[in-house]
Scaffold this motif. Structure first.
Motif, PDB file in Angstrom:
ATOM      1  N   TYR A  74       3.144  22.111  94.120  1.00 31.70           N
ATOM      2  CA  TYR A  74       2.985  21.805  92.854  1.00 31.70           C
ATOM      3  C   TYR A  74       4.236  22.555  92.033  1.00 31.70           C
ATOM      4  O   TYR A  74       4.359  23.795  92.203  1.00 31.70           O
ATOM      5  CB  TYR A  74       1.509  22.067  92.408  1.00 31.70           C
ATOM      6  CG  TYR A  74       0.595  21.447  93.209  1.00 31.70           C
ATOM      7  CD1 TYR A  74       0.301  19.919  92.979  1.00 31.70           C
ATOM      8  CD2 TYR A  74      -0.127  21.986  93.998  1.00 31.70           C
ATOM      9  CE1 TYR A  74      -0.653  19.416  93.678  1.00 31.70           C
ATOM     10  CE2 TYR A  74      -1.069  21.317  94.787  1.00 31.70           C
ATOM     11  CZ  TYR A  74      -1.504  19.946  94.619  1.00 31.70           C
ATOM     12  OH  TYR A  74      -2.479  19.121  95.272  1.00 31.70           O
ATOM     13  N   PRO A  75       4.291  21.897  90.705  1.00 33.24           N
ATOM     14  CA  PRO A  75       5.353  22.649  90.030  1.00 33.24           C
ATOM     15  C   PRO A  75       4.699  23.932  89.512  1.00 33.24           C
ATOM     16  O   PRO A  75       3.392  23.875  89.189  1.00 33.24           O
ATOM     17  CB  PRO A  75       5.513  21.754  88.741  1.00 33.24           C
ATOM     18  CG  PRO A  75       4.568  20.689  89.044  1.00 33.24           C
ATOM     19  CD  PRO A  75       4.186  20.709  90.335  1.00 33.24           C
ATOM     20  N   PRO A  76       5.326  24.918  88.960  1.00 34.67           N
ATOM     21  CA  PRO A  76       4.855  25.908  88.242  1.00 34.67           C
ATOM     22  C   PRO A  76       4.011  25.439  87.103  1.00 34.67           C
ATOM     23  O   PRO A  76       4.402  24.664  86.229  1.00 34.67           O
ATOM     24  CB  PRO A  76       5.980  26.804  87.944  1.00 34.67           C
ATOM     25  CG  PRO A  76       7.167  26.358  88.691  1.00 34.67           C
ATOM     26  CD  PRO A  76       7.051  24.868  89.008  1.00 34.67           C
ATOM     27  N   SER A  94      10.875  27.043  93.444  1.00 38.69           N
ATOM     28  CA  SER A  94       9.435  26.512  93.561  1.00 38.69           C
ATOM     29  C   SER A  94       9.491  25.029  93.908  1.00 38.69           C
ATOM     30  O   SER A  94       8.662  24.505  94.253  1.00 38.69           O
ATOM     31  CB  SER A  94       8.910  26.925  92.151  1.00 38.69           C
ATOM     32  OG  SER A  94       9.458  25.746  91.459  1.00 38.69           O
ATOM     33  N   ILE A  95      10.723  24.420  94.192  1.00 36.58           N
ATOM     34  CA  ILE A  95      10.685  23.127  94.527  1.00 36.58           C
ATOM     35  C   ILE A  95      10.134  22.910  95.850  1.00 36.58           C
ATOM     36  O   ILE A  95       9.611  21.819  96.113  1.00 36.58           O
ATOM     37  CB  ILE A  95      12.268  22.705  94.725  1.00 36.58           C
ATOM     38  CG1 ILE A  95      12.875  22.768  93.345  1.00 36.58           C
ATOM     39  CG2 ILE A  95      12.357  21.315  95.272  1.00 36.58           C
ATOM     40  CD1 ILE A  95      12.278  21.587  92.338  1.00 36.58           C
ATOM     41  N   ASP A  99      12.271  31.393  85.242  1.00 37.10           N
ATOM     42  CA  ASP A  99      13.858  31.445  85.252  1.00 37.10           C
ATOM     43  C   ASP A  99      14.488  30.505  86.306  1.00 37.10           C
ATOM     44  O   ASP A  99      13.572  30.024  87.089  1.00 37.10           O
ATOM     45  CB  ASP A  99      14.562  32.817  85.494  1.00 37.10           C
ATOM     46  CG  ASP A  99      14.418  33.499  86.895  1.00 37.10           C
ATOM     47  OD1 ASP A  99      14.410  32.471  87.850  1.00 37.10           O
ATOM     48  OD2 ASP A  99      14.529  34.702  86.971  1.00 37.10           O
ATOM     49  N   ILE A 100      15.728  30.078  86.179  1.00 38.48           N
ATOM     50  CA  ILE A 100      16.370  29.012  87.035  1.00 38.48           C
ATOM     51  C   ILE A 100      16.186  29.261  88.454  1.00 38.48           C
ATOM     52  O   ILE A 100      15.785  28.284  89.214  1.00 38.48           O
ATOM     53  CB  ILE A 100      17.726  28.672  86.478  1.00 38.48           C
ATOM     54  CG1 ILE A 100      18.024  27.177  86.971  1.00 38.48           C
ATOM     55  CG2 ILE A 100      18.689  29.655  86.824  1.00 38.48           C
ATOM     56  CD1 ILE A 100      19.248  26.583  86.272  1.00 38.48           C
ATOM     57  N   VAL A 137      18.191  21.124  84.176  1.00 41.22           N
ATOM     58  CA  VAL A 137      17.227  22.217  84.214  1.00 41.22           C
ATOM     59  C   VAL A 137      17.717  23.550  83.854  1.00 41.22           C
ATOM     60  O   VAL A 137      16.850  23.943  82.749  1.00 41.22           O
ATOM     61  CB  VAL A 137      17.084  22.544  85.900  1.00 41.22           C
ATOM     62  CG1 VAL A 137      16.559  24.014  86.223  1.00 41.22           C
ATOM     63  CG2 VAL A 137      16.649  21.640  86.488  1.00 41.22           C
ATOM     64  N   GLN A 138      19.083  23.841  83.504  1.00 42.66           N
ATOM     65  CA  GLN A 138      19.361  24.883  82.579  1.00 42.66           C
ATOM     66  C   GLN A 138      18.937  24.649  81.390  1.00 42.66           C
ATOM     67  O   GLN A 138      18.646  25.477  80.566  1.00 42.66           O
ATOM     68  CB  GLN A 138      20.828  25.238  83.041  1.00 42.66           C
ATOM     69  CG  GLN A 138      21.424  26.407  82.613  1.00 42.66           C
ATOM     70  CD  GLN A 138      22.765  26.835  83.080  1.00 42.66           C
ATOM     71  OE1 GLN A 138      23.517  26.015  83.838  1.00 42.66           O
ATOM     72  NE2 GLN A 138      23.335  28.089  82.799  1.00 42.66           N
ATOM     73  N   GLU A 139      19.416  23.501  80.680  1.00 43.27           N
ATOM     74  CA  GLU A 139      19.248  23.211  79.258  1.00 43.27           C
ATOM     75  C   GLU A 139      17.832  23.129  79.066  1.00 43.27           C
ATOM     76  O   GLU A 139      17.325  23.718  77.869  1.00 43.27           O
ATOM     77  CB  GLU A 139      19.996  21.945  79.086  1.00 43.27           C
ATOM     78  CG  GLU A 139      19.742  21.496  77.693  1.00 43.27           C
ATOM     79  CD  GLU A 139      20.643  20.396  77.140  1.00 43.27           C
ATOM     80  OE1 GLU A 139      20.518  19.739  76.073  1.00 43.27           O
ATOM     81  OE2 GLU A 139      21.619  19.901  78.003  1.00 43.27           O
TER      82      GLU A 139
END
Length: 96
Positions: A15-17, A10-11, A3-4, A91-93
């Protein structure tokens, strides 16, 4: 899918998820302050969603001519919002 709120938290990670599409990874890297990595991830993509993020990245870079080219390829126009607001909208989109 993440989720957003979790994405934004996570920023701060190294590393990104895992499992994020490259366009969302690009937004993550941009959010983490690595514009070049974000651009490298999106640069060779040809779909409209990637073009939309590519446009945002060039807008952030200050290259408005190039940004407008990519907005057109994405079927969009440059938004009249702050870069932070546009990042949140993207990000939301695209996180969905």
């Amino acid at each position: 899918m993440i989720d957003i709120n979790d994405f934004k938290q996570s920023i701060n990670d190294a590393y990104p998820p895992a499992g994020l599409p490259s366009r969302v990874q690009a937004l993550w890297h941009d959010g983490a302050g690595d514009w070049k990595k974000a651009h490298d991830l999106i640069d060779q993509e040809t779909d409209k969603s990637s073009a939309h993020i590519h446009a945002y990245l060039h807008r952030k870079e200050g290259d408005l001519w190039n940004a407008d080219y990519w907005y057109k390829r994405a079927g969009r126009i440059r938004p009249q919002v702050s870069l932070a607001e546009e990042w949140n909208m993207l990000v939301q989109e695209y996180l969905q």
